[in-house]
Design a protein around this motif. Sequence first.
Motif: not given
Length: 382
Positions: A279-280, A324-328, A346-349
């Motif tokens: 989800v952007t 990486y730039n998405s919210s979900e 490893g990157r949290k949304l």
Amino acid sequence: DPRHKPAERPFLHSARRRIRQAFAARGDYLRIPNTLQSRDTHSSGHLPMRAIHPKLKLPSKMLPRIARCLSSTAQGSAADAFLSASSRGSMAFHSGEWKPWESCTIPLDDPSFRYGYGAFDTLRTFGGTLFRPHAHIQRFQRTLKSVGLPQPYSDEEWVSLLNECVEKNSSIRKTWGGDHWVSVRVTPGTGSGATVVIEAQPIPFKARASLYRDGARVSIPSIRRTPPESLPPRAKLHQYMNQILGDLEVKGNDPEAWSVMLDTRGYVAEGKSYNFFIVTEDGTLKTARPQYVLEGVARSTVLECAEDLGIPTEECDYDVYDVYNSSEAFITATSLCVLPVQSVNGRKLSAGVPGPISQKLQQAYSDKAGIDLVEQYLTYLR
């Protein structure tokens, strides 16, 4: 485990990893009895030695301790990686007749066993009723046709057999949590006609339950998804080695991680047996173009739900930068439906688990299925 001698602990850690890798590489699985904690299983409380793969070259004196160590690991959601939920006690359709699952056999010279030349499709029930069987069978028929396999039944005949499988396994379904998978397979056979198998399988509700509370951890392997010019991703074939290798790489670093592969152009494709959505930041739902992935029935259902909810969607090329730039993000599959993702590499949304759009889609999917799909999993955590 503090019961092990300090000198043994490094070996146990290494042995556990080696056993997982050996089982996964061979396509074999560790079978752990339901009565593991009962003295009836084994007087010492260990796994019986037949549960350990016979070709693993490990010191025999360490096997009981390794088995005990593995048995504790098997209780969590990692169980999906190396446990095989047994269909024993169920009824299966095998080349024209219904028989106990245990008695179904495949000849050693079947081309599917030797070369992976076969096709399958998998459905699931909701409340004991198959979900969208016609959509699954239509995709299955397209797969059979695309790779030159026999199409022994019409759509309606297939659906009738699938429903018969559900009916014949109604009693065991209760012990499987109320619902289950149904898989249908066709191979070329060995000269006397196609081999056809329809079987019921338990869904690992308990092993996966915490994923609906915490979200899945996704990792992207270096191995790329087979391109359509080599093998059609839209065909659901027995040949899964490409996805398995990607999954092995990911789980070698994190046994709890879910693999999502890129295609050979560097765009996000799909996982081992599931589709992937993001989800952007502006609320648009994105997933890979159908030419590069299996068009999952759950994927199609989510796109339909999004349209009903007025959520904009795109089937397009997008890369890791977009992820990486998405919210979900979430995974879709027949049994998982809509599984939220907590992190990628490893990157949290940012939107949390589940994000607001994922939650809306879970509810809309539940409405179509006639059952609260999230609650069906979460009930195992209470």
